[in-house]
Scaffold this active site. Sequence first.
Site, PDB file in Angstrom:
ATOM      1  N   HIS A  13       1.076  -1.073  -0.107  1.00 15.45           N
ATOM      2  CA  HIS A  13       0.467   0.081   0.016  1.00 15.45           C
ATOM      3  C   HIS A  13       0.878   1.079   0.160  1.00 15.45           C
ATOM      4  CE1 HIS A  13      -3.790   1.866   1.352  1.00 15.45           C
ATOM      5  NE2 HIS A  13      -2.928   3.204   1.707  1.00 15.45           N
ATOM      6  N   HIS A  17       1.883   4.900  -0.056  1.00 24.40           N
ATOM      7  CA  HIS A  17       2.001   6.239  -0.882  1.00 24.40           C
ATOM      8  C   HIS A  17       2.771   7.110  -1.000  1.00 24.40           C
ATOM      9  CE1 HIS A  17      -1.469   6.838   2.750  1.00 24.40           C
ATOM     10  NE2 HIS A  17      -1.999   6.041   2.381  1.00 24.40           N
ATOM     11  N   CYS A  60      -2.501  12.723   2.558  1.00 28.73           N
ATOM     12  CA  CYS A  60      -1.867  12.308   4.447  1.00 28.73           C
ATOM     13  C   CYS A  60      -2.123  12.745   5.586  1.00 28.73           C
ATOM     14  CB  CYS A  60      -0.106  12.469   3.834  1.00 28.73           C
ATOM     15  SG  CYS A  60       0.855  11.558   5.487  1.00 28.73           S
ATOM     16  N   ASN A 115      -2.507   8.292  -0.911  1.00 31.05           N
ATOM     17  CA  ASN A 115      -2.198   7.090  -1.904  1.00 31.05           C
ATOM     18  C   ASN A 115      -1.974   7.026  -2.865  1.00 31.05           C
ATOM     19  OD1 ASN A 115      -4.046   5.609  -0.099  1.00 31.05           O
ATOM     20  ND2 ASN A 115      -5.609   7.066  -0.315  1.00 31.05           N
TER      21      ASN A 115
HETATM   22 ZN    ZN Z   1      -4.043   4.527   2.707  1.00 33.01          ZN
END
Ligand code: ZN
Length: 323
Positions: A215, A217, A248, A257
């Site tokens: 995942h 960022h 964030c 994201n």
């Molecule tokens: Zn996220």
Amino acid sequence: MRTAQLPLGTLPARVSIREVGPRDGLQNEDVILSTKQKIALIDCLSDSGLEYIEVGSFVHPRVVPQMADTAEVFARIERHPDIVYSAIAPNLKGAERAIEAGADAIQVFLSTSESHNQSNVHMSISESLAQASEIGRLVRSSGKLFDAVLSVVFGCPFEGHVPVDRVLDIAAQLIESGAQQITLGDTTGMAHPRLVQEVCVGFAERLPQVPVRFHPHSARGAGLANVLAALQVGVDRFDASVGGIGGCPFAPGAPGNVCTEDMVHMLHEMGVATGISLPQVMSCARGLETLLGHEVPGQTIKAGICGHLGPVGEPRIVELEHL
Ligand code: ZN
């Protein structure tokens, strides 16, 4: 030079993307979409070929008002039989509600730093692990997918560096509790390509029995570089958010994201398949801009698809903008 000649190593031929915009994205937006608008967004995404969509969460509405209608959203979306629709459960009660609502997968979240876990859920990591174990028993006995997401894996806003061994110890305990997938979350955008490879390789060596998902960022701009780094060590599951929504949480104004259509565009240009229709996801992102009333951070909807710089078709969601 053709991409195949670049010394990138052997990349997976195909990757699977979990769309987190409807939950992780919208939860971090100031604008709260109506239930109908969320359903329209998810239905638009379901038509794009995505295999996994994070629909919402069963956290108390006082804590996360954006997700108060998750059960209703589940009841009214057009389900595709080959898509996994997931929900986040903060506790056993939430897991029961998620199962009742028809979620295919139940996600539990756990921080890899004590201070972040305390600040998030007011529990120690071992208390959270004990709770995850109870949730895991319930989820597995109901035949649903039990999915664990680790946050601040690549750096904690309170403690800084997070030891890789600690991340793997926590992941190992979650796997013992039945987790069928572990997601490594770069919650704060503190990862860099070498660190991503160190953690992902460590994971694959020590815990090869369970697939790992990344995942990423982009709070510091390294999101897609980190995706490439993960691909190079064989990771083939990623999270991304349509339009790149969801800033964030630790740096107001900074991106969070990684954008789904930007990730899909990069992967397709590199010859890595996703099964996703890029024009369809771009349509969802454009519709989302209308729904939110502001531009989204994604770049590809501004620059166009390489080799396909013309119009990408009318987004289905735009018809629903006045709901
Ligand atoms: Zn996220």
